[in-house]
Design a protein around this motif. Sequence first.
Motif, PDB file in Angstrom:
ATOM      1  N   SER A 193       0.830  -1.197   0.000  1.00  0.00           N
ATOM      2  CA  SER A 193       0.000   0.000   0.000  1.00  0.00           C
ATOM      3  C   SER A 193       0.865   1.248   0.000  1.00  0.00           C
ATOM      4  N   LEU A 194       0.336   2.293  -0.610  1.00  0.00           N
ATOM      5  CA  LEU A 194       1.007   3.584  -0.677  1.00  0.00           C
ATOM      6  C   LEU A 194      -0.045   4.668  -0.463  1.00  0.00           C
ATOM      7  N   SER A 195       0.224   5.612   0.433  1.00  0.00           N
ATOM      8  CA  SER A 195      -0.732   6.682   0.708  1.00  0.00           C
ATOM      9  C   SER A 195      -0.028   8.030   0.696  1.00  0.00           C
ATOM     10  N   TYR A 196      -0.808   9.071   0.367  1.00  0.00           N
ATOM     11  CA  TYR A 196      -0.295  10.438   0.321  1.00  0.00           C
ATOM     12  C   TYR A 196      -1.323  11.355   0.969  1.00  0.00           C
ATOM     13  N   ASN A 197      -0.848  12.234   1.835  1.00  0.00           N
ATOM     14  CA  ASN A 197      -1.707  13.222   2.483  1.00  0.00           C
ATOM     15  C   ASN A 197      -1.113  14.610   2.298  1.00  0.00           C
ATOM     16  N   PHE A 198      -1.977  15.549   1.970  1.00  0.00           N
ATOM     17  CA  PHE A 198      -1.591  16.962   1.896  1.00  0.00           C
ATOM     18  C   PHE A 198      -2.584  17.756   2.730  1.00  0.00           C
ATOM     19  N   ASP A 199      -2.083  18.529   3.687  1.00  0.00           N
ATOM     20  CA  ASP A 199      -2.929  19.342   4.554  1.00  0.00           C
ATOM     21  C   ASP A 199      -2.395  20.757   4.588  1.00  0.00           C
ATOM     22  N   ARG A 200      -3.313  21.721   4.433  1.00  0.00           N
ATOM     23  CA  ARG A 200      -2.940  23.131   4.560  1.00  0.00           C
ATOM     24  C   ARG A 200      -4.032  23.841   5.340  1.00  0.00           C
ATOM     25  N   ALA A 201      -3.627  24.608   6.337  1.00  0.00           N
ATOM     26  CA  ALA A 201      -4.595  25.321   7.165  1.00  0.00           C
ATOM     27  C   ALA A 201      -4.094  26.727   7.445  1.00  0.00           C
ATOM     28  N   ASN A 202      -5.012  27.707   7.364  1.00  0.00           N
ATOM     29  CA  ASN A 202      -4.725  29.098   7.705  1.00  0.00           C
ATOM     30  C   ASN A 202      -5.615  29.504   8.865  1.00  0.00           C
ATOM     31  N   SER A 203      -5.077  30.316   9.748  1.00  0.00           N
ATOM     32  CA  SER A 203      -5.840  30.863  10.855  1.00  0.00           C
ATOM     33  C   SER A 203      -5.537  32.343  10.949  1.00  0.00           C
ATOM     34  N   GLU A 204      -6.577  33.186  10.898  1.00  0.00           N
ATOM     35  CA  GLU A 204      -6.381  34.628  10.845  1.00  0.00           C
ATOM     36  C   GLU A 204      -7.206  35.312  11.930  1.00  0.00           C
ATOM     37  N   SER A 205      -6.513  36.089  12.764  1.00  0.00           N
ATOM     38  CA  SER A 205      -7.168  36.962  13.740  1.00  0.00           C
ATOM     39  C   SER A 205      -6.264  38.179  13.878  1.00  0.00           C
ATOM     40  N   ASP A 206      -5.837  38.490  15.107  1.00  0.00           N
ATOM     41  CA  ASP A 206      -4.824  39.531  15.252  1.00  0.00           C
ATOM     42  C   ASP A 206      -3.480  39.059  14.727  1.00  0.00           C
ATOM     43  N   THR A 207      -3.282  37.749  14.745  1.00  0.00           N
ATOM     44  CA  THR A 207      -2.072  37.149  14.193  1.00  0.00           C
ATOM     45  C   THR A 207      -2.455  36.209  13.062  1.00  0.00           C
ATOM     46  N   PHE A 208      -1.464  35.749  12.332  1.00  0.00           N
ATOM     47  CA  PHE A 208      -1.696  34.898  11.164  1.00  0.00           C
ATOM     48  C   PHE A 208      -0.831  33.649  11.261  1.00  0.00           C
ATOM     49  N   TYR A 209      -1.471  32.503  11.108  1.00  0.00           N
ATOM     50  CA  TYR A 209      -0.767  31.226  11.061  1.00  0.00           C
ATOM     51  C   TYR A 209      -1.071  30.534   9.742  1.00  0.00           C
ATOM     52  N   ARG A 210      -0.058  29.899   9.184  1.00  0.00           N
ATOM     53  CA  ARG A 210      -0.283  28.987   8.064  1.00  0.00           C
ATOM     54  C   ARG A 210       0.524  27.720   8.332  1.00  0.00           C
ATOM     55  N   TYR A 211      -0.158  26.598   8.193  1.00  0.00           N
ATOM     56  CA  TYR A 211       0.497  25.307   8.420  1.00  0.00           C
ATOM     57  C   TYR A 211       0.272  24.438   7.190  1.00  0.00           C
ATOM     58  N   GLU A 212       1.339  23.785   6.737  1.00  0.00           N
ATOM     59  CA  GLU A 212       1.233  22.900   5.572  1.00  0.00           C
ATOM     60  C   GLU A 212       2.042  21.642   5.828  1.00  0.00           C
ATOM     61  N   GLN A 213       1.440  20.507   5.507  1.00  0.00           N
ATOM     62  CA  GLN A 213       2.135  19.235   5.707  1.00  0.00           C
ATOM     63  C   GLN A 213       1.900  18.316   4.518  1.00  0.00           C
ATOM     64  N   GLN A 214       2.944  17.608   4.134  1.00  0.00           N
ATOM     65  CA  GLN A 214       2.846  16.540   3.144  1.00  0.00           C
ATOM     66  C   GLN A 214       3.421  15.270   3.762  1.00  0.00           C
ATOM     67  N   ARG A 215       2.713  14.173   3.553  1.00  0.00           N
ATOM     68  CA  ARG A 215       3.110  12.917   4.180  1.00  0.00           C
ATOM     69  C   ARG A 215       2.939  11.777   3.179  1.00  0.00           C
ATOM     70  N   VAL A 216       3.992  10.971   2.997  1.00  0.00           N
ATOM     71  CA  VAL A 216       3.974   9.818   2.097  1.00  0.00           C
ATOM     72  C   VAL A 216       4.301   8.584   2.927  1.00  0.00           C
ATOM     73  N   THR A 217       3.474   7.560   2.814  1.00  0.00           N
ATOM     74  CA  THR A 217       3.650   6.353   3.616  1.00  0.00           C
ATOM     75  C   THR A 217       3.538   5.122   2.725  1.00  0.00           C
ATOM     76  N   GLY A 218       4.498   4.220   2.859  1.00  0.00           N
ATOM     77  CA  GLY A 218       4.453   2.941   2.163  1.00  0.00           C
ATOM     78  C   GLY A 218       4.451   1.804   3.172  1.00  0.00           C
ATOM     79  N   LYS A 219       3.719   0.739   2.862  1.00  0.00           N
ATOM     80  CA  LYS A 219       3.608  -0.372   3.805  1.00  0.00           C
ATOM     81  C   LYS A 219       3.559  -1.693   3.049  1.00  0.00           C
ATOM     82  N   TRP A 220       4.197  -2.704   3.628  1.00  0.00           N
ATOM     83  CA  TRP A 220       4.153  -4.071   3.103  1.00  0.00           C
ATOM     84  C   TRP A 220       3.682  -4.994   4.210  1.00  0.00           C
TER      85      TRP A 220
END
Length: 371
Positions: A238-265
Amino acid sequence: VLTISFLFAGMNSAAAAEDSTPKATYIDTQPIVVTATRTTQPLSQAASSLSVLTEQDIQEDQPVTLGELLLDIPNVDVLDFAYISSQISIRGSNSSQITYLIDGMRQDDQTMAGNRPSGIFIDPEILKQVEVKHGNGGIGGTLAVTTMNANDFLKGTDRNFGAKVKAGYTSDNLEWQKSAYAFGRSNQWDVVFGVSRRDSGASTNSLTGKRSKADIDAYSTAAFGKASFMPNGANVLSLSYNFDRANSESDTFYRYEQQRVTGKWEFERGDLWNLTAALQYAHSKFHYVNPDPFRGINSKDKFDSVSGNVQNTSYLNGLGRHAVTYGFDFSKTSQSGLVLDQTTNEWDKDSTRPDADGFDGGFFVEDEYKI
């Protein structure tokens, strides 16, 4: 909560229509868990204190974040409900003291030594099951989630492929949620991919008490793909791929991005060989902006990890039945931080988050003995 969903089940091909799927004569409805002892077993036989949320629980709750889903579990507290910073505490532990697993793979702590509240981030739309182990495996406990595959989407039907489109609106945090998934299966393949998008305005107090008031606009996009290949009855790749991106905006600004690749036998042959080997690469980026004229900061962080595990379970007889599980886990991580110099407008190394590398590994052996 208003949710509308559509499920399109495709017609089988002529060749697939000729295949007859045997009807199950007995269905065990209790959850199958792996967190208690690293081996699959019914929840009623688990040797540890476990709380389990099934696919039905997740569908009925319709959580906005993973943190919201966990609030109904005893001894589990959620310190924040935002997309980027769902900090989980089990029995009063610190969130960094919890072992966090996705499909059996450990996820490294990415809070940048406490300087970045990344916490736990995964879209609830792709979750099949959640297991919480109270204590052991981590100082605070273990949180393990299992993601969906095509068989899960097509469960209860004789179809071989289909699609699901969903849209919903949640009034207490002014959120629109949209998702679309396509999936298919055959005797040798199981494939699913999809994307989910959430756009929310300022959240308010919920009647269920599941959200605190926060004047924050948040946006997130999650893409997911998983393919499993079963060439014969003994092997699963099996092979899986995940992409996540999140922004949070108020008085401050956050952006988070993640990419994850997983292989399993996975390999099974008789009682002696029940082998699993997996390898994962994860890459995360953070961007934080505080426009305060006196304490303003514009910084970036990067986090990379390579982790893996190999384990085998052998079933033996000797004054009872033994399930001997042995193997090793490892994780190699690195992090770096940059800060924007307000005078030169150039990115420099940030002394508060210096470049760092780490390695964590260990061997394990366990004998599950039934008399």
